[in-house]
Design an enzyme around this catalytic site. Structure first.
Site, PDB file in Angstrom:
ATOM      1  N   THR A  43      35.077  79.525  38.043  1.00 11.38           N
ATOM      2  CA  THR A  43      34.927  78.172  38.034  1.00 11.38           C
ATOM      3  C   THR A  43      34.927  77.601  39.534  1.00 11.38           C
ATOM      4  O   THR A  43      34.740  76.492  39.642  1.00 11.38           O
ATOM      5  CB  THR A  43      35.960  77.640  36.938  1.00 11.38           C
ATOM      6  OG1 THR A  43      37.178  77.907  37.587  1.00 11.38           O
ATOM      7  CG2 THR A  43      35.785  77.814  35.752  1.00 11.38           C
ATOM      8  N   GLU A 166      34.815  84.939  55.233  1.00 10.64           N
ATOM      9  CA  GLU A 166      34.413  85.919  54.033  1.00 10.64           C
ATOM     10  C   GLU A 166      33.072  85.148  53.753  1.00 10.64           C
ATOM     11  O   GLU A 166      31.943  86.092  53.539  1.00 10.64           O
ATOM     12  CB  GLU A 166      35.235  85.691  52.869  1.00 10.64           C
ATOM     13  CG  GLU A 166      34.658  86.601  51.728  1.00 10.64           C
ATOM     14  CD  GLU A 166      35.752  87.555  51.171  1.00 10.64           C
ATOM     15  OE1 GLU A 166      37.090  87.212  51.374  1.00 10.64           O
ATOM     16  OE2 GLU A 166      35.450  87.935  49.858  1.00 10.64           O
ATOM     17  N   ASP A 178      40.814  82.633  46.058  1.00 10.71           N
ATOM     18  CA  ASP A 178      41.495  83.883  46.406  1.00 10.71           C
ATOM     19  C   ASP A 178      42.479  83.266  47.763  1.00 10.71           C
ATOM     20  O   ASP A 178      43.678  83.824  47.765  1.00 10.71           O
ATOM     21  CB  ASP A 178      40.869  84.997  46.676  1.00 10.71           C
ATOM     22  CG  ASP A 178      39.717  85.179  45.478  1.00 10.71           C
ATOM     23  OD1 ASP A 178      40.336  84.847  44.499  1.00 10.71           O
ATOM     24  OD2 ASP A 178      39.123  86.195  45.721  1.00 10.71           O
TER      25      ASP A 178
HETATM   26  C1  GLA Z   1      36.175  86.619  43.134  1.00 12.04           C
HETATM   27  C2  GLA Z   1      35.730  85.369  44.205  1.00 12.04           C
HETATM   28  C3  GLA Z   1      36.579  84.156  43.604  1.00 12.04           C
HETATM   29  C4  GLA Z   1      36.301  83.816  42.360  1.00 12.04           C
HETATM   30  C5  GLA Z   1      36.320  85.026  41.404  1.00 12.04           C
HETATM   31  C6  GLA Z   1      36.102  84.697  40.174  1.00 12.04           C
HETATM   32  O1  GLA Z   1      37.588  87.052  43.030  1.00 12.04           O
HETATM   33  O2  GLA Z   1      36.339  85.876  45.403  1.00 12.04           O
HETATM   34  O3  GLA Z   1      36.412  83.119  44.487  1.00 12.04           O
HETATM   35  O4  GLA Z   1      35.095  83.304  42.349  1.00 12.04           O
HETATM   36  O5  GLA Z   1      35.806  86.092  41.688  1.00 12.04           O
HETATM   37  O6  GLA Z   1      36.894  83.856  39.298  1.00 12.04           O
END
Ligand code: GLA
Length: 392
Positions: A43, A166, A178
């Site tokens: 999301t 990233e 993250d």
């Molecule tokens: C990865 C991405 C995040 C997010 C998740 C799914 O971890 O780095 O930004 O989109 O997938 O929720």
């Protein structure tokens, strides 16, 4: 899996650092945690809601000045080094490996106006790579702090800078979850992030519920390209909805009622993706409500609904993850289970009644060994603080 913390970890890092780089000024140590996402999956790049917790599992970077005007980086886990002249670091090109996380963050610091100081860096991470626990964000945040070496930075700027590294340098179009949770994690709590306003709320889970991650130990190749596809498919759904509602900027703006009204206009695949995101944002809100009321059964049911939606509508699960979820749900101690992170392998996250961790670990390990011949890592998650300097 238990995690080395405290003074023994610090001492052994400092020892490893001087073995590697020789005697010199005392090293400082920075830590950036991995994360487990409780709910609100896929999301974040639709400006939606997520509810992750930072882990004790973390990346540690020991650093001290380098007297030769160079940036020397050693990854203990990979037993590999990278080295650049400090003046070159701002203008490197991606090499397609782990060094890109370091070079990308360094480049972003330069672009944000920070002067890079020549330094030696030793990296040691306890976050398993490819497990969906954000080993890359952990590396980015700890490296950024190490390169800053104590210079102040606004925490949200740190988050944005690591994400840009990233997105733009590594070339992965991830959302902001993250890096955000790696910086803003809270001990003992999850954090609900609004990925549009970038505000957050600290959320304590009721009782002594246990959060346990189970690593499927698989990472399917499909993951990277599928992630890009999902980002694009969500945009396609938004484009279709905008034809009638031009104010809609992302799926965040789409309520369940608006989705139902416009669904027929959205091509089939983007429609399924959108249905997941719209529902998942609702589930985050309902999970928050259930947590506040102490309604643990509802919390668990929302975990399961999230998994089903990721499995059938967003289509980012895989047979190993589905198996681990079913195996977990067979146990009366388990309130809910779902895949966590990007998908196509990596971990499930499980919500357990207190005191059942060990018994659950045994059961799920046996089942997975029987089903797939693989021994999973079972990780008891203790929500921890966000990135910072580790003081002796
Ligand atoms: C990865 C991405 C995040 C997010 C998740 C799914 O971890 O780095 O930004 O989109 O997938 O929720």
């Amino acid at each position: 899996v238990t995690e080395p913390t405290g003074t023994s970890q610090i001492e052994s890092l400092l020892e490893a650092f001087s073995r590697r780089f020789g005697p010199g000024p005392a090293a400082r140590i920075y830590r950036g945690p991995g994360r487990v996402n409780l709910i609100g999956e896929h999301t974040d790049y639709s400006a939606g809601f997520v509810l992750p917790a930072a882990l004790q599992l973390a990346c540690f970077v020991a650093t001290a000045p380098n007297p030769e005007g160079r940036l020397r980086v050693f990854s203990e886990d990979l037993n590999q080094s990278r080295e650049w002249g400090i003046e070159a670091v701002g203008s490197l090109r991606p090499a397609g490996d782990w060094g890109d996380y370091v070079a990308g963050v360094a480049g972003q610091l330069v672009r944000s106006g920070f002067d890079l100081e020549p330094a030696n860096l030793l990296i040691r991470s306890t976050v398993p790579v490819g497990a969906g626990l954000s080993s890359s964000a952990a590396l980015e945040t700890s490296i950024a702090l190490a390169l800053l070496g104590g210079r102040p930075i606004e925490r949200l700027e740190l988050v944005r800078l690591c994400r840009r590294a990233e997105n733009e340098f590594v070339g992965m179009p991830c959302g902001i979850m993250d890096q955000y949770i790696s910086v803003f994690g809270r001990e003992g709590a999850a954090v609900r992030i609004d990925c549009r306003s970038l505000e957050h709320e600290v959320v304590c889970l009721p009782g002594d519920l246990e959060i346990v991650a189970v690593n499927s130990m698989v990472k399917h190749e499909l993951g990277q390209s599928a992630y890009r596809d999902r980002v694009r498919e969500c945009k396609e759904a938004v484009e279709a909805i905008r034809q009638v509602y031009p104010k809609v900027e992302s799926l965040r703006d789409v309520s369940p009622a608006l989705f139902d009204e416009t669904a027929a206009r959205i091509p089939e695949i983007p429609r399924k993706r959108a249905r997941h995101v719209v529902g998942e944002n609702q589930r985050v809100a309902r999970f928050m409500g259930a947590a506040a009321r102490g309604d643990v059964a509802e919390m668990g049911a929302l975990f399961v609904a999230s998994h089903r939606s990721l499995e059938h509508d967003f289509e980012v699960s895989c047979e190993e993850l589905d198996f681990l979820v079913e195996a977990a749900l067979a146990s009366p101690a388990v309130l809910g289970a779902r895949m966590t992170g990007g998908g196509f392998g990596g971990c499930t996250v499980n919500l357990l009644r207190p005191g059942h961790g060990a018994e659950f670990a045994r059961g799920v390990t046996e089942a997975y060994q029987r089903g797939f011949g693989i021994t999973p890592d079972v990780i008891l998650c203790r929500p921890s603080a966000g990135a910072g300097e580790v003081l002796p």
